[in-house]
Design an enzyme around this catalytic site. Structure first.
Site, PDB file in Angstrom:
ATOM      1  N   HIS A 115      -4.478   2.854   6.416  1.00 11.57           N
ATOM      2  CA  HIS A 115      -3.445   3.874   6.563  1.00 11.57           C
ATOM      3  C   HIS A 115      -2.639   3.670   7.850  1.00 11.57           C
ATOM      4  O   HIS A 115      -2.466   4.598   8.637  1.00 11.57           O
ATOM      5  CB  HIS A 115      -4.068   5.279   6.565  1.00 11.57           C
ATOM      6  CG  HIS A 115      -4.589   5.730   5.232  1.00 11.57           C
ATOM      7  ND1 HIS A 115      -5.341   6.859   5.055  1.00 11.57           N
ATOM      8  CD2 HIS A 115      -4.459   5.198   3.993  1.00 11.57           C
ATOM      9  CE1 HIS A 115      -5.651   7.012   3.774  1.00 11.57           C
ATOM     10  NE2 HIS A 115      -5.131   6.012   3.114  1.00 11.57           N
ATOM     11  N   HIS A 166      -3.969  11.347   1.901  1.00 15.93           N
ATOM     12  CA  HIS A 166      -3.782   9.899   1.877  1.00 15.93           C
ATOM     13  C   HIS A 166      -2.282   9.677   1.988  1.00 15.93           C
ATOM     14  O   HIS A 166      -1.497  10.566   1.713  1.00 15.93           O
ATOM     15  CB  HIS A 166      -4.353   9.324   0.590  1.00 15.93           C
ATOM     16  CG  HIS A 166      -5.851   9.437   0.506  1.00 15.93           C
ATOM     17  ND1 HIS A 166      -6.663   8.388   0.200  1.00 15.93           N
ATOM     18  CD2 HIS A 166      -6.669  10.494   0.708  1.00 15.93           C
ATOM     19  CE1 HIS A 166      -7.926   8.781   0.207  1.00 15.93           C
ATOM     20  NE2 HIS A 166      -7.960  10.062   0.507  1.00 15.93           N
TER      21      HIS A 166
HETATM   22  P1  FAD Z   1       4.457  -0.806   0.784  1.00 17.99           P
HETATM   23  O1  FAD Z   1       4.201  -0.034  -0.442  1.00 17.99           O
HETATM   24  O2  FAD Z   1       3.402  -1.720   1.256  1.00 17.99           O
HETATM   25  O3  FAD Z   1       5.799  -1.626   0.518  1.00 17.99           O
HETATM   26  C1  FAD Z   1       6.231  -2.687   1.322  1.00 17.99           C
HETATM   27  C2  FAD Z   1       6.811  -3.758   0.417  1.00 17.99           C
HETATM   28  O4  FAD Z   1       7.570  -4.675   1.198  1.00 17.99           O
HETATM   29  C3  FAD Z   1       5.757  -4.580  -0.306  1.00 17.99           C
HETATM   30  O5  FAD Z   1       6.069  -4.644  -1.683  1.00 17.99           O
HETATM   31  C4  FAD Z   1       5.832  -5.942   0.369  1.00 17.99           C
HETATM   32  O6  FAD Z   1       5.476  -7.020  -0.462  1.00 17.99           O
HETATM   33  C5  FAD Z   1       7.278  -5.986   0.782  1.00 17.99           C
HETATM   34  N1  FAD Z   1       7.559  -6.879   1.907  1.00 17.99           N
HETATM   35  C6  FAD Z   1       6.895  -6.960   3.082  1.00 17.99           C
HETATM   36  N2  FAD Z   1       7.465  -7.874   3.878  1.00 17.99           N
HETATM   37  C7  FAD Z   1       8.519  -8.372   3.190  1.00 17.99           C
HETATM   38  C8  FAD Z   1       9.511  -9.350   3.502  1.00 17.99           C
HETATM   39  N3  FAD Z   1       9.547  -9.976   4.675  1.00 17.99           N
HETATM   40  N4  FAD Z   1      10.439  -9.631   2.556  1.00 17.99           N
HETATM   41  C9  FAD Z   1      10.432  -8.988   1.353  1.00 17.99           C
HETATM   42  N5  FAD Z   1       9.529  -8.051   1.028  1.00 17.99           N
HETATM   43  C10 FAD Z   1       8.586  -7.752   1.937  1.00 17.99           C
HETATM   44  N6  FAD Z   1      -2.696   5.968  -0.147  1.00 17.99           N
HETATM   45  C11 FAD Z   1      -2.931   7.017  -0.951  1.00 17.99           C
HETATM   46  O7  FAD Z   1      -2.174   7.982  -0.911  1.00 17.99           O
HETATM   47  N7  FAD Z   1      -4.007   7.046  -1.789  1.00 17.99           N
HETATM   48  C12 FAD Z   1      -4.895   6.022  -1.849  1.00 17.99           C
HETATM   49  O8  FAD Z   1      -5.850   6.079  -2.628  1.00 17.99           O
HETATM   50  C13 FAD Z   1      -4.665   4.899  -1.018  1.00 17.99           C
HETATM   51  N8  FAD Z   1      -5.518   3.858  -1.052  1.00 17.99           N
HETATM   52  C14 FAD Z   1      -5.181   2.708  -0.393  1.00 17.99           C
HETATM   53  C15 FAD Z   1      -5.958   1.587  -0.605  1.00 17.99           C
HETATM   54  C16 FAD Z   1      -5.585   0.379  -0.044  1.00 17.99           C
HETATM   55  C17 FAD Z   1      -6.411  -0.845  -0.304  1.00 17.99           C
HETATM   56  C18 FAD Z   1      -4.415   0.299   0.749  1.00 17.99           C
HETATM   57  C19 FAD Z   1      -3.999  -1.011   1.359  1.00 17.99           C
HETATM   58  C20 FAD Z   1      -3.657   1.431   0.991  1.00 17.99           C
HETATM   59  C21 FAD Z   1      -4.013   2.645   0.415  1.00 17.99           C
HETATM   60  N9  FAD Z   1      -3.243   3.788   0.561  1.00 17.99           N
HETATM   61  C22 FAD Z   1      -3.511   4.896  -0.194  1.00 17.99           C
HETATM   62  C23 FAD Z   1      -2.052   3.801   1.436  1.00 17.99           C
HETATM   63  C24 FAD Z   1      -0.720   3.780   0.696  1.00 17.99           C
HETATM   64  O9  FAD Z   1      -0.820   3.101  -0.528  1.00 17.99           O
HETATM   65  C25 FAD Z   1       0.348   3.135   1.591  1.00 17.99           C
HETATM   66  O10 FAD Z   1       0.379   3.803   2.821  1.00 17.99           O
HETATM   67  C26 FAD Z   1       1.751   3.186   0.991  1.00 17.99           C
HETATM   68  O11 FAD Z   1       1.749   2.671  -0.317  1.00 17.99           O
HETATM   69  C27 FAD Z   1       2.722   2.410   1.878  1.00 17.99           C
HETATM   70  O12 FAD Z   1       4.024   2.438   1.338  1.00 17.99           O
HETATM   71  P2  FAD Z   1       5.205   1.677   2.076  1.00 17.99           P
HETATM   72  O13 FAD Z   1       6.424   1.930   1.287  1.00 17.99           O
HETATM   73  O14 FAD Z   1       5.191   2.046   3.503  1.00 17.99           O
HETATM   74  O15 FAD Z   1       4.821   0.122   2.025  1.00 17.99           O
END
Ligand code: FAD
Length: 568
Positions: free
Chosen positions: A505, A548
């Site tokens: 997280h 979460h």
């Molecule tokens: P992300 O969803 O990670 O999106 C970032 C995107 O950018 C990705 O698709 C990545 O590939 C892309 N990217 C990165 N760098 C580049 C680049 N240079 N060029 C192009 N693309 C790029 N949260 C919950 O609420 N419930 C849960 O049960 C839960 N369980 C979890 C379990 C795990 C194993 C993990 C890792 C996380 C969990 N979380 C959970 C946390 C939650 O899923 C994340 O905090 C949230 O999805 C993050 O969203 P985001 O948009 O910040 O990033």
């Protein structure tokens, strides 16, 4: 020109990025490009299975970011997982859908983010949600209920219970056990309305009917992919932002490396929106010349915007588990959550509070000195005081405890909800494919260890409390020979520090705060010193939340889209 041009480029087709791309492309006149490093996982069984948690770990769709050796936690590195696929981390996460305590979101406004409070964010949690309710035969007798006022029924993201989640008979057992704890833990019918304390049967991001994972791509992209103004480049890495010539820091595009290995530039006429996740968006800023000049110059990157707090304030949680033998065998992978307050976790909460309060100035000084005073001790101390008030006055949950029967094992997972330790993430090279230096500084501040230990004791107590006590046999991890029944904090410390993992997280690496207290984006999510770069992912969350992250990430992204469209 020869280069393709879009109105908006969204960097990262993950949880937040696809929400913003979807909402912007509701307007036919707006052309949106999403750049995503991963591919489609629409038919990947490691993604779609509702019982497959963990199967994607270590595969090509897991970034598996490595931290540096953790100085305060055994001196070894940790792996922080994140999804590399259309849908981002929502394609590999635990699907848990739990929001935050209302007072935690109100704290965002308290530090100067005008209009960012629970009252204003709540409609965005609901806007994204397609709540599927409890009307399924396999939920009969489970005790599941909800408050319809807390949910949205018309959004894209399916939220509900899955077939495999609750039908093992434990729900009622736990419900009659938690009130028998030394300080009773009540049943909370629906923890998604801003009040989280208690034991709850929470929903997930699943398609209840089809029994498959609901992720950001399945909710916000695939049903809309026919839109001619919504473009996605898969298997394309964003390397850095490009700048319009002139004094003002205006991004005019993104340098990318395509699937075939070609490096090229794609142009944005309005804005570049970073949604690459908390462990990538700050890195992209630094690679583009936005950050701490001392760090940028080390790697030969010229400073376009002097913003030293980029990559600071990194906050994560630490995850541990205790394991017991189950007296019967469970076929499903279920989990049951409890959120104790500080008075339910610590029998001497008042003394714990007084002691912690007296330590806050030293904690703040330690955080500031660890980052060369880039964030100021006085500001950190103020944040810590707000966090103290949340714990001891607003009584937010101070830990999360999950009971997870599987086969003949009664597993548990737990974490302190709001650790005080703060670390950072910075580039280690000008090469966009080089790994960043990630240092969450797990366990740097001792309250975090106390909370983690106390949650373990809480679990031992739960397994001694009737009627649930009858369901489990011996404790196998750590077991009483490793950590004695009456172990003091010292007795718990090495088990905890040698067996924890990241709770996955990470937040706050481009925090939404006023600039003078360490913010990277303002309350319109625009990067300070730039005219048209926003960040919409978990990087902007200023304080850890007790739920979460995904529900709050989705809600922020929904609100971000309205901000960008000028509707707020
Ligand atoms: P992300 O969803 O990670 O999106 C970032 C995107 O950018 C990705 O698709 C990545 O590939 C892309 N990217 C990165 N760098 C580049 C680049 N240079 N060029 C192009 N693309 C790029 N949260 C919950 O609420 N419930 C849960 O049960 C839960 N369980 C979890 C379990 C795990 C194993 C993990 C890792 C996380 C969990 N979380 C959970 C946390 C939650 O899923 C994340 O905090 C949230 O999805 C993050 O969203 P985001 O948009 O910040 O990033």
């Amino acid at each position: 020109g020869a280069e393709p041009t879009y109105d908006y480029i969204v960097v990262g087709g993950g949880t937040s990025g696809l929400v913003v791309a979807n909402r912007l492309s509701e307007n036919d006149d707006i052309n949106v490009l999403v750049i995503e490093a991963g591919g489609s996982v629409y038919n990947n069984p490691n993604v779609t299975s509702t019982t497959g948690y963990g199967k994607a770990f270590g595969t090509a769709i897991d970034w598996a970011y490595k931290t540096v050796d953790q100085e305060y936690a055994g001196n070894y590195p940790q792996t922080v997982r994140a999804g590399k696929a259309l849908g981002g981390t929502s394609t590999i996460n635990g699907m848990v859908y739990l929001r935050a305590q209302s007072a935690q979101i109100d704290a965002w406004e308290e530090i100067g983010n005008k209009d960012w409070n629970w009252k204003n964010l709540f409609p965005y949690y609901r806007k994204g949600e397609h709540f599927q309710g409890t009307n399924y035969s396999w939920l009969e007798g489970s005790g599941v209920a909800y408050d319809p006022a807390f949910h949205g029924f018309d959004g894209p993201l399916k939220v509900g219970w899955s077939e495999t989640q609750l039908n093992d008979g434990l729900a009622q057992k736990l419900n009659t056990t938690y009130p028998n704890m030394p300080v009773p833990v009540p049943y909370n019918i629906d923890p998604n309305g801003g009040k989280m304390i208690g034991y709850a049967l929470y929903p997930k991001t699943v398609d209840s009917k089809l029994n498959i994972r609901e992720d950001a791509a399945r909710a916000y992209y695939y049903p809309y992919k026919a839109r001619s103004n919504l473009h996605v480049w898969l298997n394309t890495n964003a390397n850095k932002l490009t700048w319009k010539t002139g004094d003002e820091a205006t991004a005019d595009g993104v340098e990318v490396t395509l699937a075939n290995g070609t490096t090229t530039v794609v142009k944005a006429s309005r804005e570049v929106i970073l949604a690459a996740g908390a462990l990538k968006s700050p890195v992209l800023l630094e690679l583009s010349g936005v950050g701490n000049p001392d760090i940028l110059s080390k790697y030969g990157i010229g400073t376009k915007v002097n913003l030293p707090t980029v990559g600071e304030n990194l906050q994560d949680q630490m995850n541990n588990g205790l394991t017991y033998d189950a007296k019967t065998s469970y076929s499903n992978l279920a989990d049951y959550v409890a959120y104790p307050s500080v008075t339910q976790l610590f029998s001497n909460a008042t003394a714990v509070g007084a002691q912690l309060l007296s330590k806050l100035p030293a904690y703040a000084a330690q955080v500031a000195s660890a980052n060369g005073n880039v964030t100021k001790a006085a500001d950190i101390e103020r944040f810590f005081k707000i966090q103290w008030n949340l714990i001891f006055k607003s009584h937010i949950p101070v830990a999360e405890v999950l009971v997870e029967p599987s086969g003949t094992t009664m597993g548990t997972e737990y974490w302190g909800s709001v650790p005080f330790s703060r670390g950072n993430i910075h580039i280690s090279s000008a090469n966009p494919t080089a790994a960043a230096t990630i240092d969450p500084k797990y366990f740097m501040l001792d309250f975090d260890l106390h909370a983690q230990i106390q949650a373990a004791r809480f679990i031992r107590q739960l397994f001694k409390t009737e009627p649930f006590a009858d369901m489990a046999g011996a404790e196998t991890k750590p077991g009483f020979s490793t950590v004695a029944a009456n172990a003091n904090d010292q007795g718990w410390s090495s088990f905890i520090k040698n067996n924890f993992r990241s709770n996955f997280h990470p937040i706050s690496t481009a925090a939404m705060m006023p600039k003078d207290i360490g913010g990277v984006v303002d309350s319109s999510l625009k990067v300070y010193g730039t005219s048209n770069i926003r960040i919409v992912d978990a990087s902007v969350i200023p304080f850890q939340v007790c739920g979460h992250l995904q529900s709050t990430v989705y809600a922020i992204a929904e609100r971000a889209a309205d901000i960008i469209k000028g509707q707020i």
